[in-house]
Design an enzyme around this catalytic site. Structure first.
Site, mmCIF file in Angstrom:
data_model
loop_
_atom_site.group_PDB
_atom_site.id
_atom_site.type_symbol
_atom_site.label_atom_id
_atom_site.label_comp_id
_atom_site.label_asym_id
_atom_site.label_seq_id
_atom_site.Cartn_x
_atom_site.Cartn_y
_atom_site.Cartn_z
ATOM 1 N N ASP A 1 70.134 16.200 9.960
ATOM 2 C CA ASP A 1 69.352 15.616 8.873
ATOM 3 C C ASP A 1 70.314 15.144 7.770
ATOM 4 O OD1 ASP A 1 67.481 15.067 6.883
ATOM 5 O OD2 ASP A 1 66.375 16.924 7.171
ATOM 6 N N ASN B 1 59.034 13.601 15.318
ATOM 7 C CA ASN B 1 59.050 14.972 14.822
ATOM 8 C C ASN B 1 57.772 15.688 15.269
ATOM 9 O OD1 ASN B 1 59.210 17.345 13.371
ATOM 10 N ND2 ASN B 1 58.912 16.391 11.378
ATOM 11 N N TYR C 1 65.114 20.993 6.334
ATOM 12 C CA TYR C 1 64.160 21.965 5.788
ATOM 13 C C TYR C 1 64.567 23.377 6.216
ATOM 14 C CZ TYR C 1 59.555 23.228 3.850
ATOM 15 O OH TYR C 1 58.535 23.724 3.079
ATOM 16 N N CYS D 1 60.131 16.957 1.620
ATOM 17 C CA CYS D 1 59.661 17.042 2.996
ATOM 18 C C CYS D 1 58.592 15.984 3.242
ATOM 19 C CB CYS D 1 59.099 18.440 3.258
ATOM 20 S SG CYS D 1 58.109 18.570 4.775
ATOM 21 N N HIS E 1 55.967 16.114 4.616
ATOM 22 C CA HIS E 1 54.599 16.626 4.597
ATOM 23 C C HIS E 1 54.273 17.310 3.269
ATOM 24 C CE1 HIS E 1 55.830 16.502 8.934
ATOM 25 N NE2 HIS E 1 54.877 15.597 8.835
ATOM 26 N N SER F 1 68.204 21.001 11.188
ATOM 27 C CA SER F 1 67.107 20.614 10.310
ATOM 28 C C SER F 1 67.417 20.849 8.843
ATOM 29 C CB SER F 1 65.867 21.417 10.716
ATOM 30 O OG SER F 1 64.919 21.490 9.680
ATOM 31 N N THR G 1 61.301 20.393 13.884
ATOM 32 C CA THR G 1 62.169 20.653 12.743
ATOM 33 C C THR G 1 62.434 22.137 12.500
ATOM 34 O OG1 THR G 1 60.138 20.300 11.480
ATOM 35 C CG2 THR G 1 61.763 18.552 11.431
#
Length: 375
Positions: free
Chosen positions: A124, A265, A64, A161, A163, A62, A295
């Site tokens: 990623d 995800n 993040y 990201c 989000h 990932s 993630t």
């Protein structure tokens, strides 16, 4: 499970034959034969090894998580392609070494071999870390690292990201060019099975060249990406855990591409436990979603576990640490890291070292140590 010999183990010890198979080909086989492939998100070699030990299909490396674990920061394009490629390379290498060490066990302590398949690693690739020539370089780094698949997203740089607010998209044609570059590099390097995942952040983007917005934009972009013939999987990043948008996206895409497969995800950004009717992984599989991942799965688990220990040490001193050990060594516990020597392959290094004539490597434990009291 077919077992074969390897020159990296002493005579009599074997590893799964799949060690010699292309990780991309293995992942393609799983995608073709399973309702879905699941991969917990990791950020370092140890996490990848734990995923492997517990028998998961694949490893998701990932971005993040890497940003947190590597830099202690957030997911806003703050690391380079070389940094994350090196993190993925070290994880793939660790998995191959872990297979060898587990295949030996610990003969001196009568610990039998454990034969583990190496899970393919999906990494990623953010927005490609630049233009299509940066994409070219990154794919080459990933392939040389032994990565099975990578996903690319259609955000402008610096990306963020999925989000985090304020996302903007590049032109769809420019993104298709990046996808084509990914496939061309893989083919040029002799990796036609390399799996490419195209991601769109269209649902929650605030800026895009098109007039469409929201789910309509995401569906339009998804269709354009599949029209290119490049992506093996299509991923739409959703801003909430609601099932409706996911069902609509997959259904609309499959009207034109009946055999389309998707990535999903199961994001750590959502409080799934608060959902009244959370979509299940089996339901996702029925929608055509072939690859499911979380993630920040191990990042959250590590944060929880470390915080519990640190609180115990702070308030209970030595008892705080002994409480951790009681849990590790409980009869019903299956914690592979409880013996850090076995998990990291000390027996393997001793035995193979002796096979190669390294006199400083010895299987003998200090004769003054009581073996029952050490790990």
């Amino acid at each position: 499970m077919d077992l074969v010999s390897t020159p990296l183990l002493p005579p009599g010890f074997k590893v799964p034959a799949s060690r010699n198979e292309s990780p991309s080909r293995r992942l393609r086989g799983m995608l073709a034969s399973k309702p879905y492939v699941f991969a917990p998100g990791v950020y370092d070699p140890m996490g990848a090894q734990l995923v492997m030990y517990h028998g998961f299909d694949a490893v998701y490396f990932s971005g993040y998580s890497f940003a947190i674990g590597h830099l202690g920061t957030t997911d806003m394009d703050l690391y380079s392609s070389v940094e994350i490629a090196d993190g993925a390379r070290r994880s793939v290498s660790a998995l191959r070494k872990f297979q060898l060490t587990m295949a030996m066990g610990d003969p001196d302590k009568k610990v039998p071999p454990t034969h583990l398949e190496i899970p393919p690693v999906v990494v990623d690739m953010d927005a490609g870390y630049g233009n299509l020539f940066n994409v070219q370089r990154t794919v080459e780094l990933y392939l040389n690292a032994g990565v099975a698949a990578a996903h690319l997203e259609d955000q402008v740089m610096p990306k963020r990201c999925g989000h985090i607010a304020g996302k903007a998209l590049i032109a769809a044609d420019e993104f298709v060019g990046k996808l084509k570059m990914m496939r061309s590099v893989a083919d040029d390097l002799g990796h036609p099975d390399f799996i490419i995942i195209a991601r769109t952040d269209g649902v929650s983007a605030t800026e895009a060249p098109e007039s469409k917005r929201g789910l309509e934009l995401a569906i339009d972009r998804g269709l354009r990406y599949l029209d290119s013939g490049v992506p093996d999987l299509l991923w739409c990043e959703f801003p909430t855990a609601e099932r409706g948008p996911t069902e609509t996206f997959c259904t609309e895409i499959r009207k034109r591409f009946p055999k389309a497969r998707f990535a999903f995800n199961y994001s750590s950004s959502f409080k799934w436990f608060n959902e009244k009717n959370p979509i299940t992984w089996d339901e996702l599989g029925l929608l055509g979603i072939g690859f499911i991942f979380i993630t920040l799965a191990l990042q959250h688990a590590a944060g929880h576990g470390m915080s519990v220990l640190l609180e115990g040490l702070k308030h209970e001193k030595e008892e705080g640490y002994m409480e951790l050990q009681r849990k590790e060594w409980a009869e019903d516990a299956t914690i592979p890291t409880k013996s850090h020597h076995l998990f990291t392959g000390v027996p393997y290094h001793h035995h193979v070292g002796q096979e190669y004539g390294a006199s400083r490597l010895s299987r003998n434990i200090d004769e003054h140590l009581e073996i029952s009291k050490v790990v």
